[in-house]
Design a protein around this motif. Structure first.
Motif, PDB file in Angstrom:
ATOM      1  N   GLY A 120       8.411   8.263   9.361  1.00  0.00           N
ATOM      2  CA  GLY A 120       7.252   8.882   8.740  1.00  0.00           C
ATOM      3  C   GLY A 120       6.033   7.967   8.748  1.00  0.00           C
ATOM      4  N   ILE A 121       6.250   6.725   9.176  1.00  0.00           N
ATOM      5  CA  ILE A 121       5.153   5.753   9.256  1.00  0.00           C
ATOM      6  C   ILE A 121       4.443   5.911  10.602  1.00  0.00           C
ATOM      7  CG2 ILE A 121       4.561   3.293   9.229  1.00  0.00           C
ATOM      8  CD1 ILE A 121       7.148   2.855   7.608  1.00  0.00           C
ATOM      9  N   THR A 122       3.168   6.145  10.548  1.00  0.00           N
ATOM     10  CA  THR A 122       2.321   6.294  11.738  1.00  0.00           C
ATOM     11  C   THR A 122       2.922   7.182  12.830  1.00  0.00           C
ATOM     12  OG1 THR A 122       3.164   4.246  12.763  1.00  0.00           O
ATOM     13  CG2 THR A 122       1.227   4.058  11.334  1.00  0.00           C
ATOM     14  N   PRO A 123       3.218   8.455  12.521  1.00  0.00           N
ATOM     15  CA  PRO A 123       3.670   9.365  13.590  1.00  0.00           C
ATOM     16  C   PRO A 123       2.525   9.650  14.555  1.00  0.00           C
ATOM     17  CG  PRO A 123       3.223  10.603  11.606  1.00  0.00           C
ATOM     18  CD  PRO A 123       3.080   9.152  11.229  1.00  0.00           C
ATOM     19  N   ILE A 136      16.738   6.819   5.507  1.00  0.00           N
ATOM     20  CA  ILE A 136      16.150   5.655   6.174  1.00  0.00           C
ATOM     21  C   ILE A 136      15.333   6.114   7.387  1.00  0.00           C
ATOM     22  CG2 ILE A 136      16.680   3.551   7.470  1.00  0.00           C
ATOM     23  CD1 ILE A 136      19.184   3.263   5.682  1.00  0.00           C
ATOM     24  N   PHE A 137      15.902   7.020   8.171  1.00  0.00           N
ATOM     25  CA  PHE A 137      15.213   7.572   9.337  1.00  0.00           C
ATOM     26  C   PHE A 137      13.911   8.245   8.925  1.00  0.00           C
ATOM     27  CE2 PHE A 137      16.813   8.400  13.745  1.00  0.00           C
ATOM     28  CZ  PHE A 137      17.664   7.301  13.807  1.00  0.00           C
ATOM     29  N   PHE A 138      14.000   9.071   7.891  1.00  0.00           N
ATOM     30  CA  PHE A 138      12.840   9.834   7.439  1.00  0.00           C
ATOM     31  C   PHE A 138      11.696   8.909   7.032  1.00  0.00           C
ATOM     32  CE2 PHE A 138      10.423  11.818   3.986  1.00  0.00           C
ATOM     33  CZ  PHE A 138       9.994  12.977   4.599  1.00  0.00           C
ATOM     34  N   ILE A 139      12.016   7.872   6.263  1.00  0.00           N
ATOM     35  CA  ILE A 139      10.985   6.937   5.801  1.00  0.00           C
ATOM     36  C   ILE A 139      10.410   6.143   6.970  1.00  0.00           C
ATOM     37  CG2 ILE A 139      10.564   4.883   4.397  1.00  0.00           C
ATOM     38  CD1 ILE A 139      12.728   5.991   2.462  1.00  0.00           C
ATOM     39  N   VAL A 192       1.685  17.493  12.872  1.00  0.00           N
ATOM     40  CA  VAL A 192       2.910  17.879  13.572  1.00  0.00           C
ATOM     41  C   VAL A 192       4.125  17.326  12.834  1.00  0.00           C
ATOM     42  CG1 VAL A 192       4.206  17.681  15.728  1.00  0.00           C
ATOM     43  CG2 VAL A 192       1.736  18.052  15.787  1.00  0.00           C
ATOM     44  N   TRP A 193       3.995  16.109  12.329  1.00  0.00           N
ATOM     45  CA  TRP A 193       5.085  15.493  11.567  1.00  0.00           C
ATOM     46  C   TRP A 193       5.451  16.361  10.368  1.00  0.00           C
ATOM     47  CZ3 TRP A 193       5.593  13.590   6.559  1.00  0.00           C
ATOM     48  CH2 TRP A 193       6.725  12.789   6.325  1.00  0.00           C
ATOM     49  N   TYR A 194       4.443  16.843   9.655  1.00  0.00           N
ATOM     50  CA  TYR A 194       4.701  17.730   8.517  1.00  0.00           C
ATOM     51  C   TYR A 194       5.417  18.999   8.975  1.00  0.00           C
ATOM     52  CZ  TYR A 194       1.854  15.128   5.123  1.00  0.00           C
ATOM     53  OH  TYR A 194       1.364  14.175   4.263  1.00  0.00           O
ATOM     54  N   ALA A 195       4.902  19.612  10.009  1.00  0.00           N
ATOM     55  CA  ALA A 195       5.459  20.889  10.477  1.00  0.00           C
ATOM     56  C   ALA A 195       6.903  20.734  10.951  1.00  0.00           C
ATOM     57  CB  ALA A 195       4.592  21.443  11.607  1.00  0.00           C
ATOM     58  N   GLU A 196       7.213  19.625  11.612  1.00  0.00           N
ATOM     59  CA  GLU A 196       8.564  19.420  12.139  1.00  0.00           C
ATOM     60  C   GLU A 196       9.549  19.025  11.043  1.00  0.00           C
ATOM     61  OE1 GLU A 196       9.265  20.402  14.907  1.00  0.00           O
ATOM     62  OE2 GLU A 196       7.797  19.916  16.450  1.00  0.00           O
ATOM     63  N   ASN A 197       9.058  18.323  10.015  1.00  0.00           N
ATOM     64  CA  ASN A 197       9.974  17.785   9.005  1.00  0.00           C
ATOM     65  C   ASN A 197      10.215  18.707   7.822  1.00  0.00           C
ATOM     66  OD1 ASN A 197      10.939  14.793   9.408  1.00  0.00           O
ATOM     67  ND2 ASN A 197       8.874  14.897  10.263  1.00  0.00           N
ATOM     68  N   ILE A 198       9.293  19.601   7.530  1.00  0.00           N
ATOM     69  CA  ILE A 198       9.486  20.491   6.373  1.00  0.00           C
ATOM     70  C   ILE A 198      10.784  21.295   6.468  1.00  0.00           C
ATOM     71  CG2 ILE A 198       8.588  22.582   5.255  1.00  0.00           C
ATOM     72  CD1 ILE A 198       5.779  21.365   5.556  1.00  0.00           C
ATOM     73  N   PRO A 199      11.076  21.970   7.603  1.00  0.00           N
ATOM     74  CA  PRO A 199      12.340  22.728   7.656  1.00  0.00           C
ATOM     75  C   PRO A 199      13.574  21.838   7.599  1.00  0.00           C
ATOM     76  CG  PRO A 199      11.245  22.739   9.800  1.00  0.00           C
ATOM     77  CD  PRO A 199      10.265  22.193   8.824  1.00  0.00           C
ATOM     78  N   HIS A 232       8.324  12.446  14.814  1.00  0.00           N
ATOM     79  CA  HIS A 232       7.568  11.191  14.919  1.00  0.00           C
ATOM     80  C   HIS A 232       6.784  11.111  16.230  1.00  0.00           C
ATOM     81  CE1 HIS A 232       6.676   6.889  14.471  1.00  0.00           C
ATOM     82  NE2 HIS A 232       7.036   6.764  15.730  1.00  0.00           N
ATOM     83  N   TYR A 233       7.467  11.405  17.334  1.00  0.00           N
ATOM     84  CA  TYR A 233       6.833  11.267  18.650  1.00  0.00           C
ATOM     85  C   TYR A 233       6.088  12.529  19.094  1.00  0.00           C
ATOM     86  CZ  TYR A 233       9.646   7.044  19.539  1.00  0.00           C
ATOM     87  OH  TYR A 233      10.207   5.797  19.490  1.00  0.00           O
ATOM     88  N   THR A 234       6.471  13.690  18.604  1.00  0.00           N
ATOM     89  CA  THR A 234       6.331  15.044  19.139  1.00  0.00           C
ATOM     90  C   THR A 234       7.390  15.175  20.234  1.00  0.00           C
ATOM     91  OG1 THR A 234       4.729  14.791  20.961  1.00  0.00           O
ATOM     92  CG2 THR A 234       3.827  15.051  18.705  1.00  0.00           C
ATOM     93  N   PHE A 235       7.933  16.368  20.357  1.00  0.00           N
ATOM     94  CA  PHE A 235       9.125  16.550  21.192  1.00  0.00           C
ATOM     95  C   PHE A 235       8.895  16.227  22.668  1.00  0.00           C
ATOM     96  CE2 PHE A 235      10.764  18.394  17.426  1.00  0.00           C
ATOM     97  CZ  PHE A 235      12.144  18.389  17.557  1.00  0.00           C
ATOM     98  N   GLU A 236       7.728  16.539  23.183  1.00  0.00           N
ATOM     99  CA  GLU A 236       7.506  16.296  24.608  1.00  0.00           C
ATOM    100  C   GLU A 236       7.264  14.824  24.920  1.00  0.00           C
ATOM    101  OE1 GLU A 236       3.733  17.745  26.276  1.00  0.00           O
ATOM    102  OE2 GLU A 236       3.198  18.341  24.241  1.00  0.00           O
TER     103      GLU A 236
END
Length: 208
Positions: free
Chosen positions: A27-30, A21-24, A35-42, A80-84
Motif C-alpha cells: 500500500g506504500i507508493t502504489p 503484511i502484504f497489504f501494508i 487504482v490501488w483503492y479500486a483493486e483492494n476494496i473487494p 500495487h503495480y496495476t495488473f498489466e
C-alpha cells in the motif's frame, strides 16, 4: 505437537498475518492510488468476510483457505503495480506470451473459490444431489465473473481515462472481458474437479 501439525492448525491465522503484511507493504507508493483503492476494496471485503465467518465458527479446510488466498495475494500485488505492469516475465517467457497474462491467472484464481463454496454446501447438506453440488458453485462463480466485469466498466466510465485504463488492464484486447470470464470459469472447473477428487471417500458415505 509436531511443527507441521501446529502450522496446519493455525494456517488461517498465518495467512491473515501474511496478508496484513502484504497489504501494508504494497500500500506504500502504489503506481496509481485510485487504482490501488479500486483493486483492494473487494479483497479487503473478502478477507473481512472470511475472518467473520471463522470467528462465527464457519471454517473451511486448509485446502480451501490456501486456494482462496491465491486471489487475495495476487490481487494485492496487482493493486500495487496495476495488473498489466506486474513483473511476470518468467511466466511470459516460459509460455511464449507477448501479453502480460498476470490478470488472466488472477481471474483463474477467482474460480478457485468454488472449492470452498462446494465444501460449505456439502457439509451443510444444502443441496440434495451431486449435480447441484457441481453446478451451483460453477454458476455462482460465473455470476461473480460477470458482475466484476460490470464493475470494471462502471469504474472506467466514472474515472479519469488513465486510471480507468490501468484498472481495466485490457491491454488493447477487445475480447478481454470475455476471456476474463472464461478464466474465472476454468478456475472454477479446476476447483470443482479438485474437490470431487480429494473428497471422493466422503461421497461414498453420503447421500449427496
Amino acid at each position: 505437537m509436531p511443527l507441521f501439525a501446529r502450522l496446519s492448525r493455525h494456517l488461517p491465522a498465518t495467512l491473515l498475518v501474511l496478508y496484513s503484511i502484504f497489504f501494508i507493504a504494497l500500500g506504500i507508493t502504489p503506481f496509481r492510488r485510485e487504482v490501488w483503492y479500486a483493486e483492494n476494496i473487494p479483497i479487503v471485503a473478502i478477507v473481512l468476510a472470511l475472518t467473520f465467518l471463522y470467528w462465527r465458527g464457519i471454517r473451511f479446510s486448509n485446502t480451501a483457505y490456501l486456494l482462496m488466498s491465491v486471489l487475495v495475494f495476487m490481487h494485492t500485488i496487482g493493486g500495487h503495480y496495476t495488473f498489466e505492469r506486474v513483473p511476470f516475465d518468467l511466466f511470459q517467457t516460459f509460455f511464449g506470451f507477448e501479453r502480460n497474462m498476470y490478470d488472466r491467472v488472477a481471474h483463474f484464481s477467482v474460480g478457485l473459490y468454488a472449492f470452498a463454496f462446494t465444501e460449505f454446501l456439502f457439509r451443510s447438506r444444502s443441496v440434495s444431489n451431486r449435480s447441484a453440488l457441481f453446478f451451483f458453485p460453477l454458476f455462482a462463480i460465473a455470476f461473480v465473473a460477470m458482475g466484476y466485469e460490470i464493475i470494471e466498466w462502471l469504474f472506467v466510465v466514472a474515472s479519469d481515462p488513465a486510471a480507468g485504463t490501468a484498472f481495466l488492464g485490457s491491454q488493447g484486447d477487445v475480447w478481454d472481458a470475455q476471456k476474463d470470464m472464461l478464466s474465472d470459469t476454468l478456475g472454477a472447473l479446476f476447483a470443482l474437479g479438485l474437490f470431487f477428487f480429494v473428497r471422493r471417500p466422503e461421497f461414498s458415505k453420503s447421500s449427496v
